[in-house]
Design an enzyme around this catalytic site. Structure first.
Site: not given
Ligand code: 9MR
Length: 380
Positions: A160, A267
């Protein structure tokens, strides 16, 4: 087109299809159906891979050929303090992947989120210098990538880094502010040093948006021109029922594969709840005000919505299958609706239904439509 497979499966098999026990060995699985097309992956949490939820673990290993730690390989989890690494939770994924012959994906090395504040600070609490931060980045990447060398198939090296608007291509993050725009090049080079055989990916959301996609193409083309070791791009694919259009999804795959990069859907989920904001921005810091009308499926997803979701998944997978020469992996962001991040984003405490498996760990119509898509492709 969907879910024809239901018609020729006996109901007992449909009910039991997700579990290993009591099901005929011939029961079709996503893993076997997509074998030969692309890896089909799932993001899991620590409880599932470390024995705390055996039913979920059994389903995950039976249905999926790849696993991504949803949170446990982020900087905050692996390296909470300057002198302290904690690999316990992450090691459980490596063991789980090995025991179940699943490809392990490392997520993620350099991100503006889930990174402790100390990373960006100097000794006196002021902002770290470029040199200090580069050294920290290199040390972290060497420690983490080095530990899982030969066990992780590929790393989301930078996550990101692109902006969602404004004049700048890159997001205003501490990495960029302190190191400069070359922080991506540096991260990929460090990862290559640490494990020359691991695949290295750039990962982002919203790449179906024209502006962001063309910025991403420019960014990655520049890296390739400079000889930066990058193998692939992850299009996160946090989608809604209607958006983005299939046309944009396909354009995105083609734009990156034309650069000679592997394309991964990293994802995938389909948000079925209403939103008053911009749902295509999957930035975890984006928040919306909630009210009951924005949480309409607390007691379950109605049949009509199940069919809509199944159709959306069938349509998406027909695009992925059509482009299977370019698409190396499709990963669902979570095993089941009970454990999805979308129950808490962008409004906390809602009941979302974005995945293939429901809260009772039963397959949804969407599961069978994804299974059926592979069969249809094969019969063509
Ligand atoms: O699914 C993840 C969630 O459990 C966490 O709280 C969050 C923050 O770390 O991250 C989520 O996963 C993210 C991923 O690492 C990067 N792309 C966006 C995802 C959804 O926020």
């Amino acid at each position: 087109m969907f879910p024809k497979i239901l018609n020729f499966l006996p109901p007992a098999l449909v009910a039991g299809i997700l579990t290993a026990s009591g099901v005929e060995p011939a029961a079709p699985t996503l893993r076997s159906a997509y074998n030969g097309s692309f890896l089909i992956g799932v993001a899991l949490n620590g409880r599932t891979v470390s024995g705390g939820n055996t039913k979920a673990a059994e389903i995950a290993s039976r249905q999926f050929s790849s696993v991504t730690p949803e949170n446990d390989m982020k900087w905050q989890s692996l390296h909470p303090q300057p002198e302290r690494y904690d690999f316990k939770a992450a090691d459980a994924y490596a063991d789980f992947a090995k025991a179940n012959q699943m490809a392990l994906i490392g997520h993620t090395l350099v991100w503006h989120s889930q990174t402790p504040q100390w990373v960006f600070q100097g000794d006196g609490g002021q902002q770290a210098t470029r040199e200090v931060l580069l050294k920290r980045m290199r040390d972290h990447i060497h420690a983490v990538v080095g530990r899982y060398k030969g066990r992780v198939k590929g790393w989301d090296v930078v996550n990101e880094a692109l902006s969602d608007g404004g004049p700048d291509v890159l997001r205003d993050s501490p990495w960029r502010r302190i190191i400069g725009d070359d922080f991506l090049d540096q991260a990929f080079r460090f990862a290559k040093e640490a494990d020359p055989k691991a695949e290295l990916y750039y990962n982002d959301y919203g790449l179906e948006n024209e502006r962001k996609r063309s910025n991403c193409v420019k960014l990655l083309r520049g890296m390739l021109d400079r000889g930066v070791p990058i193998d692939g791009v992850g299009t996160q694919s946090h989608f809604q029922l209607e958006k983005p259009s299939l046309d944009e999804v396909e354009k995105t795959i083609k734009a990156f594969s034309e650069l000679g990069l592997k394309v991964m859907v990293t994802e995938l989920d389909v948000d079925v709840l209403p939103s008053r904001g911009n749902p295509s921005i999957a930035d975890i810091n984006r928040r919306e005000q909630g009210d009951a009308s924005l949480d309409p499926y607390v007691s379950g997803l109605p049949a009509e919505m199940q069919q809509k979701l199944a159709k959306r998944y069938a349509d998406l997978f027909s695009v992925y299958l059509r482009n299977r020469k370019s698409v190396a992996r499709v990963t669902l962001w979570g095993l089941d609706d009970g454990q999805t991040w979308l129950n808490g984003f962008p409004i906390r405490g809602r009941t979302n239904h974005p995945l293939l498996i429901d809260r009772d760990l039963k397959p949804k119509p969407a599961f069978f439509s994804v299974l059926g898509s592979a069969k249809e492709q094969r019969n063509r």
